[in-house]
Design a protein around this motif. Structure first.
Motif, PDB file in Angstrom:
ATOM      1  N   VAL A  52      15.364  38.645  31.658  1.00  0.00           N
ATOM      2  CA  VAL A  52      14.716  38.288  30.387  1.00  0.00           C
ATOM      3  C   VAL A  52      15.759  37.755  29.415  1.00  0.00           C
ATOM      4  N   LYS A  53      15.507  36.550  28.905  1.00  0.00           N
ATOM      5  CA  LYS A  53      16.447  35.961  27.949  1.00  0.00           C
ATOM      6  C   LYS A  53      16.131  36.457  26.542  1.00  0.00           C
ATOM      7  N   MET A  54      17.184  36.692  25.789  1.00  0.00           N
ATOM      8  CA  MET A  54      17.031  37.225  24.434  1.00  0.00           C
ATOM      9  C   MET A  54      18.107  36.628  23.541  1.00  0.00           C
ATOM     10  N   ASN A  55      17.845  36.634  22.216  1.00  0.00           N
ATOM     11  CA  ASN A  55      18.936  36.279  21.314  1.00  0.00           C
ATOM     12  C   ASN A  55      19.890  37.468  21.203  1.00  0.00           C
ATOM     13  N   TRP A  56      21.018  37.269  20.496  1.00  0.00           N
ATOM     14  CA  TRP A  56      22.045  38.332  20.500  1.00  0.00           C
ATOM     15  C   TRP A  56      21.501  39.623  19.920  1.00  0.00           C
ATOM     16  N   PHE A  57      20.716  39.529  18.860  1.00  0.00           N
ATOM     17  CA  PHE A  57      20.221  40.723  18.176  1.00  0.00           C
ATOM     18  C   PHE A  57      19.216  41.474  19.049  1.00  0.00           C
ATOM     19  N   GLU A  58      18.355  40.703  19.712  1.00  0.00           N
ATOM     20  CA  GLU A  58      17.409  41.337  20.634  1.00  0.00           C
ATOM     21  C   GLU A  58      18.160  42.016  21.773  1.00  0.00           C
ATOM     22  N   ALA A  59      19.226  41.356  22.237  1.00  0.00           N
ATOM     23  CA  ALA A  59      20.020  41.932  23.331  1.00  0.00           C
ATOM     24  C   ALA A  59      20.694  43.224  22.877  1.00  0.00           C
ATOM     25  N   PHE A  60      21.191  43.210  21.644  1.00  0.00           N
ATOM     26  CA  PHE A  60      21.823  44.404  21.073  1.00  0.00           C
ATOM     27  C   PHE A  60      20.829  45.565  21.052  1.00  0.00           C
ATOM     28  N   LEU A  61      19.613  45.290  20.549  1.00  0.00           N
ATOM     29  CA  LEU A  61      18.583  46.334  20.467  1.00  0.00           C
ATOM     30  C   LEU A  61      18.119  46.766  21.859  1.00  0.00           C
ATOM     31  N   TYR A  62      18.029  45.791  22.747  1.00  0.00           N
ATOM     32  CA  TYR A  62      17.626  46.094  24.130  1.00  0.00           C
ATOM     33  C   TYR A  62      18.577  47.135  24.742  1.00  0.00           C
ATOM     34  N   CYS A  63      19.864  46.913  24.568  1.00  0.00           N
ATOM     35  CA  CYS A  63      20.849  47.858  25.119  1.00  0.00           C
ATOM     36  C   CYS A  63      20.748  49.214  24.426  1.00  0.00           C
ATOM     37  N   ARG A  64      20.576  49.198  23.101  1.00  0.00           N
ATOM     38  CA  ARG A  64      20.460  50.470  22.376  1.00  0.00           C
ATOM     39  C   ARG A  64      19.266  51.266  22.881  1.00  0.00           C
ATOM     40  N   SER A  65      18.212  50.570  23.264  1.00  0.00           N
ATOM     41  CA  SER A  65      17.018  51.274  23.740  1.00  0.00           C
ATOM     42  C   SER A  65      17.280  51.985  25.064  1.00  0.00           C
ATOM     43  N   TYR A  66      18.372  51.627  25.723  1.00  0.00           N
ATOM     44  CA  TYR A  66      18.789  52.316  26.950  1.00  0.00           C
ATOM     45  C   TYR A  66      19.961  53.265  26.665  1.00  0.00           C
ATOM     46  N   ASP A  67      20.129  53.656  25.388  1.00  0.00           N
ATOM     47  CA  ASP A  67      21.257  54.511  25.002  1.00  0.00           C
ATOM     48  C   ASP A  67      22.588  53.926  25.445  1.00  0.00           C
ATOM     49  N   SER A  68      22.670  52.624  25.342  1.00  0.00           N
ATOM     50  CA  SER A  68      23.920  51.945  25.707  1.00  0.00           C
ATOM     51  C   SER A  68      24.180  50.856  24.681  1.00  0.00           C
ATOM     52  N   ASP A  69      25.240  50.112  24.883  1.00  0.00           N
ATOM     53  CA  ASP A  69      25.576  49.007  23.984  1.00  0.00           C
ATOM     54  C   ASP A  69      25.774  47.748  24.809  1.00  0.00           C
ATOM     55  N   LEU A  70      25.675  46.612  24.141  1.00  0.00           N
ATOM     56  CA  LEU A  70      26.112  45.397  24.811  1.00  0.00           C
ATOM     57  C   LEU A  70      27.527  45.631  25.328  1.00  0.00           C
ATOM     58  N   VAL A  71      27.841  45.060  26.462  1.00  0.00           N
ATOM     59  CA  VAL A  71      29.123  45.348  27.098  1.00  0.00           C
ATOM     60  C   VAL A  71      30.297  44.964  26.190  1.00  0.00           C
ATOM     61  N   THR A  72      31.256  45.869  26.111  1.00  0.00           N
ATOM     62  CA  THR A  72      32.530  45.587  25.465  1.00  0.00           C
ATOM     63  C   THR A  72      33.575  45.468  26.566  1.00  0.00           C
ATOM     64  N   ILE A  73      34.120  44.288  26.704  1.00  0.00           N
ATOM     65  CA  ILE A  73      35.125  44.080  27.753  1.00  0.00           C
ATOM     66  C   ILE A  73      36.494  44.346  27.144  1.00  0.00           C
ATOM     67  N   GLU A  74      37.080  45.452  27.570  1.00  0.00           N
ATOM     68  CA  GLU A  74      38.299  45.927  26.912  1.00  0.00           C
ATOM     69  C   GLU A  74      39.588  45.455  27.569  1.00  0.00           C
ATOM     70  N   THR A  75      39.513  45.167  28.847  1.00  0.00           N
ATOM     71  CA  THR A  75      40.749  44.834  29.570  1.00  0.00           C
ATOM     72  C   THR A  75      40.508  43.704  30.574  1.00  0.00           C
ATOM     73  N   GLU A  76      41.599  43.144  31.035  1.00  0.00           N
ATOM     74  CA  GLU A  76      41.507  42.111  32.076  1.00  0.00           C
ATOM     75  C   GLU A  76      40.903  42.707  33.354  1.00  0.00           C
ATOM     76  N   VAL A  77      41.240  43.981  33.614  1.00  0.00           N
ATOM     77  CA  VAL A  77      40.702  44.645  34.811  1.00  0.00           C
ATOM     78  C   VAL A  77      39.176  44.712  34.730  1.00  0.00           C
ATOM     79  N   GLU A  78      38.666  45.092  33.544  1.00  0.00           N
ATOM     80  CA  GLU A  78      37.209  45.175  33.386  1.00  0.00           C
ATOM     81  C   GLU A  78      36.580  43.792  33.518  1.00  0.00           C
ATOM     82  N   MET A  79      37.213  42.798  32.912  1.00  0.00           N
ATOM     83  CA  MET A  79      36.700  41.421  33.002  1.00  0.00           C
ATOM     84  C   MET A  79      36.651  40.965  34.457  1.00  0.00           C
ATOM     85  N   ASN A  80      37.730  41.245  35.190  1.00  0.00           N
ATOM     86  CA  ASN A  80      37.792  40.793  36.583  1.00  0.00           C
ATOM     87  C   ASN A  80      36.789  41.533  37.458  1.00  0.00           C
ATOM     88  N   SER A  81      36.644  42.841  37.227  1.00  0.00           N
ATOM     89  CA  SER A  81      35.699  43.636  38.028  1.00  0.00           C
ATOM     90  C   SER A  81      34.270  43.139  37.818  1.00  0.00           C
TER      91      SER A  81
END
Ligand code: CA
Ligand code: CA
Length: 198
Positions: A52-81
């Motif tokens: 399902v395609k969403m704008n950024w704000f809808e995506a933010f709320l979508y993730c919150r509704s799953y008790d999560s957040d939009l992904v925060t990519i903290e490291t090169e390792v996380e980006m590569n994985s």
């Protein structure tokens, strides 16, 4: 309280704390196993919404509704994985991530921790704030490699959510031991105070 009695109480509390900790950890393991549609990649749990395609704000709320957040990519390792997973599972799409510069132009902030983004992998020429109207960050694939781009926050694309590290939204399971842990700390501190006085 007599020293012996305090010692026995300490051992009793500590034993209880250990048993509750291991029980809580087991619960988390079980919960993670059943946390569909979250999947484990590396040390993290993600919900990859490629339906399902969403704008950024809808995506933010979508993730919150799953008790999560939009992904925060903290490291090169996380980006590569993450990139490796998306590439090998033929998910060469665009996904919102947890960063924008809406608060201060040119300063990309993570909305999961309130801090400047720790890691970026911008595509060539990005971020370009095209049309003076691009503030939200997404991943996109070019020749099987994922990069970041700033885009209009109202653009409709997919999203990746990420469970908070370690405790996740199931932190309450672990926190059932917090009171006990605090009590042990107080007892230990009172021991130190008594030792100082002695
Ligand atoms: Ca992360
Ligand atoms: Ca751009």
């Amino acid at each position: 309280m007599q020293n012996t009695a305090k010692y026995i109480l300490f051992l009793y509390l500590y034993a209880g704390f250990l048993s509750q900790t291991s029980k809580a950890e087991n619960n988390v393991t079980v919960l993670h196993k059943n946390e569909e549609p979250f999947i484990q990649i590396g040390d993290n749990y993600y919900l990859i919404n490629a339906a399902v395609k969403m704008n950024w704000f809808e995506a933010f709320l979508y993730c919150r509704s799953y008790d999560s957040d939009l992904v925060t990519i903290e490291t090169e390792v996380e980006m590569n994985s993450l990139s490796f997973y998306l590439t090998t599972n033929a998910q060469l799409k665009s996904f919102w991530i947890n960063a924008n510069d809406l608060a201060t132009k040119g300063k990309y902030m993570s909305y999961s921790n309130g801090r400047p983004v720790a890691y970026t992998k911008w595509g060539a020429g990005q971020p370009d704030n095209s049309g003076n109207n691009e503030n939200c960050v997404h991943l996109f694939a070019k020749e099987n490699i994922f990069y970041m781009n700033d885009n209009k926050c109202t653009a409709e694309i997919f999203a990746i959510c990420e469970k908070p590290n370690r405790l996740g939204s199931q932190g309450n399971d672990i926190c059932s031991t917090c009171g006990l842990k605090k009590l042990i700390e107080i007892l230990q501190n009172s021991e130190n105070v008594l030792n100082c006085r002695a």
